[in-house]
Design a protein around this motif. Structure first.
Motif, PDB file in Angstrom:
ATOM      1  N   ALA A   1      30.559  24.891  35.896  1.00 57.20           N
ATOM      2  CA  ALA A   1      31.716  25.333  36.679  1.00 57.20           C
ATOM      3  C   ALA A   1      31.658  26.855  36.846  1.00 57.20           C
ATOM      4  CB  ALA A   1      33.007  24.935  35.982  1.00 57.20           C
ATOM      5  N   GLN A   2      32.247  27.332  37.880  1.00 55.67           N
ATOM      6  CA  GLN A   2      32.262  28.770  38.159  1.00 55.67           C
ATOM      7  C   GLN A   2      33.700  29.203  38.368  1.00 55.67           C
ATOM      8  OE1 GLN A   2      29.762  28.333  41.610  1.00 55.67           O
ATOM      9  NE2 GLN A   2      31.473  28.564  43.010  1.00 55.67           N
ATOM     10  N   SER A   3      33.988  30.440  37.994  1.00 62.81           N
ATOM     11  CA  SER A   3      35.326  30.974  38.197  1.00 62.81           C
ATOM     12  C   SER A   3      35.286  32.487  38.151  1.00 62.81           C
ATOM     13  CB  SER A   3      36.303  30.462  37.130  1.00 62.81           C
ATOM     14  OG  SER A   3      35.942  30.951  35.860  1.00 62.81           O
ATOM     15  N   VAL A   4      36.334  33.110  38.680  1.00 68.61           N
ATOM     16  CA  VAL A   4      36.490  34.555  38.566  1.00 68.61           C
ATOM     17  C   VAL A   4      37.910  34.839  38.107  1.00 68.61           C
ATOM     18  CG1 VAL A   4      34.743  35.286  40.219  1.00 68.61           C
ATOM     19  CG2 VAL A   4      37.032  34.710  41.035  1.00 68.61           C
ATOM     20  N   THR A   5      38.046  35.901  37.333  1.00 69.01           N
ATOM     21  CA  THR A   5      39.349  36.351  36.870  1.00 69.01           C
ATOM     22  C   THR A   5      39.561  37.784  37.322  1.00 69.01           C
ATOM     23  OG1 THR A   5      39.219  34.950  34.899  1.00 69.01           O
ATOM     24  CG2 THR A   5      40.815  36.754  34.861  1.00 69.01           C
ATOM     25  N   GLN A   6      40.588  37.987  38.110  1.00 71.44           N
ATOM     26  CA  GLN A   6      40.942  39.339  38.514  1.00 71.44           C
ATOM     27  C   GLN A   6      42.013  39.820  37.547  1.00 71.44           C
ATOM     28  OE1 GLN A   6      40.576  38.190  43.129  1.00 71.44           O
ATOM     29  NE2 GLN A   6      40.914  40.373  42.796  1.00 71.44           N
ATOM     30  N   LEU A   7      41.707  40.884  36.859  1.00 76.17           N
ATOM     31  CA  LEU A   7      42.491  41.270  35.696  1.00 76.17           C
ATOM     32  C   LEU A   7      43.824  41.915  36.040  1.00 76.17           C
ATOM     33  CD1 LEU A   7      39.453  42.602  33.685  1.00 76.17           C
ATOM     34  CD2 LEU A   7      40.667  40.441  33.355  1.00 76.17           C
ATOM     35  N   ASP A   8      43.990  42.365  37.261  1.00 72.28           N
ATOM     36  CA  ASP A   8      45.235  43.003  37.672  1.00 72.28           C
ATOM     37  C   ASP A   8      45.738  42.348  38.945  1.00 72.28           C
ATOM     38  OD1 ASP A   8      43.196  45.582  36.859  1.00 72.28           O
ATOM     39  OD2 ASP A   8      45.051  45.305  35.713  1.00 72.28           O
ATOM     40  N   SER A   9      46.974  41.935  38.960  1.00 77.49           N
ATOM     41  CA  SER A   9      47.529  41.349  40.177  1.00 77.49           C
ATOM     42  C   SER A   9      47.983  42.436  41.150  1.00 77.49           C
ATOM     43  CB  SER A   9      48.707  40.440  39.832  1.00 77.49           C
ATOM     44  OG  SER A   9      49.722  41.186  39.181  1.00 77.49           O
ATOM     45  N   HIS A  10      48.256  43.621  40.600  1.00 75.96           N
ATOM     46  CA  HIS A  10      48.758  44.715  41.436  1.00 75.96           C
ATOM     47  C   HIS A  10      48.250  46.037  40.869  1.00 75.96           C
ATOM     48  CE1 HIS A  10      51.848  47.674  42.839  1.00 75.96           C
ATOM     49  NE2 HIS A  10      51.679  46.998  43.958  1.00 75.96           N
ATOM     50  N   VAL A  11      47.691  46.892  41.763  1.00 74.60           N
ATOM     51  CA  VAL A  11      47.231  48.222  41.373  1.00 74.60           C
ATOM     52  C   VAL A  11      47.822  49.228  42.356  1.00 74.60           C
ATOM     53  CG1 VAL A  11      45.214  49.733  41.249  1.00 74.60           C
ATOM     54  CG2 VAL A  11      45.083  47.415  40.318  1.00 74.60           C
TER      55      VAL A  11
END
Lengths: 114, 114
Positions: A1-11
């Protein structure tokens, strides 16, 4: 399986200051990684992509990203933010050989202030 | 070069009604994708066509969603009957067709189900 995590929802950054949007990936195989940008009411636009060549990838509008396998990261940077950079940014992973099946992160909204 | 075209841009319907979206990919692009983007999330692939054949429809809710690309060019995505949770932006993308090819996105159709 593959996935990405974006650590900040807002910058939020000031115009003229550096931009850092963070992304970590998970993939069982050699990944291709992308950053897309989405301006309001417009389609997704490709900023840059990594496909196992140089680990430092340069994209459009002064953005670049570095693939770090040891850290499973693909952070997006820009030395100096411009007001027009305000948008939603998506980190995306694709597994080699799967006919371009993309898995998107949840997005980071970049706000640029004067 | 013309980009990916989608229509309509906005649609408001009541639950249990049906709706259809249209997409015309970039000329010469063999692969066409439909994505669903729910507010606050990244796009999720619904279906992928290679010419007029389906490559991947594993995440398409087939009890209510259908899609076709009869002549291998433009495509239609239909929802019947619509549910409240179908409210989202429906994005169409196309690529030349080989693995790792860049996907080009249309502006999307924003659907609101009341």
């Amino acid at each position: 399986a593959q996935s990405v995590t974006q650590l900040d929802s807002h910058v939020s950054v000031s115009e003229g200051t550096p931009v850092l949007l963070r992304c970590n990936y998970s993939s069982s195989y050699s990944p291709s990684l992308f950053w897309y940008v989405q301006h309001p009411n417009k389609g997704l636009q490709l900023l840059l992509k990594y496909t196992s060549a140089a680990t430092l990838v340069k994209g459009i509008n002064g953005f670049e990203a570095e693939f770090k396998k040891s850290e499973t990261s693909f952070h997006l940077t820009k030395p100096s933010a411009h007001m027009s950079d305000a948008a939603e940014y998506f980190c995306v992973v694709s597994v080699t050989g799967t006919a371009s099946k993309l898995t998107f992160g949840t997005g980071t909204r970049l706000q640029v202030t004067l | 070069e013309a980009g990916v075209a989608q229509s309509p841009r906005y649609k408001i319907i009541e639950k249990r009604q049906s709706v259809a979206f249209w997409c015309n990919p970039i000329s010469g692009h063999a692969t066409l994708y439909w994505y669903q983007q729910i507010l606050g999330q990244g796009p999720k692939l619904l279906i992928q066509f290679q010419n007029n054949g389906v490559v991947d429809d594993s995440q398409l809710p087939k009890d209510r969603f259908s899609a076709e690309r009869l002549k291998g060019v433009d495509s239609t995505l239909k929802i019947q009957p619509a549910k409240l949770e179908d409210s989202a932006v429906y994005l169409c993308a196309s690529s030349l067709g080989t693995a790792k090819e860049t996907q080009y996105f249309g502006p999307g159709t924003r659907l609101l189900v009341l």
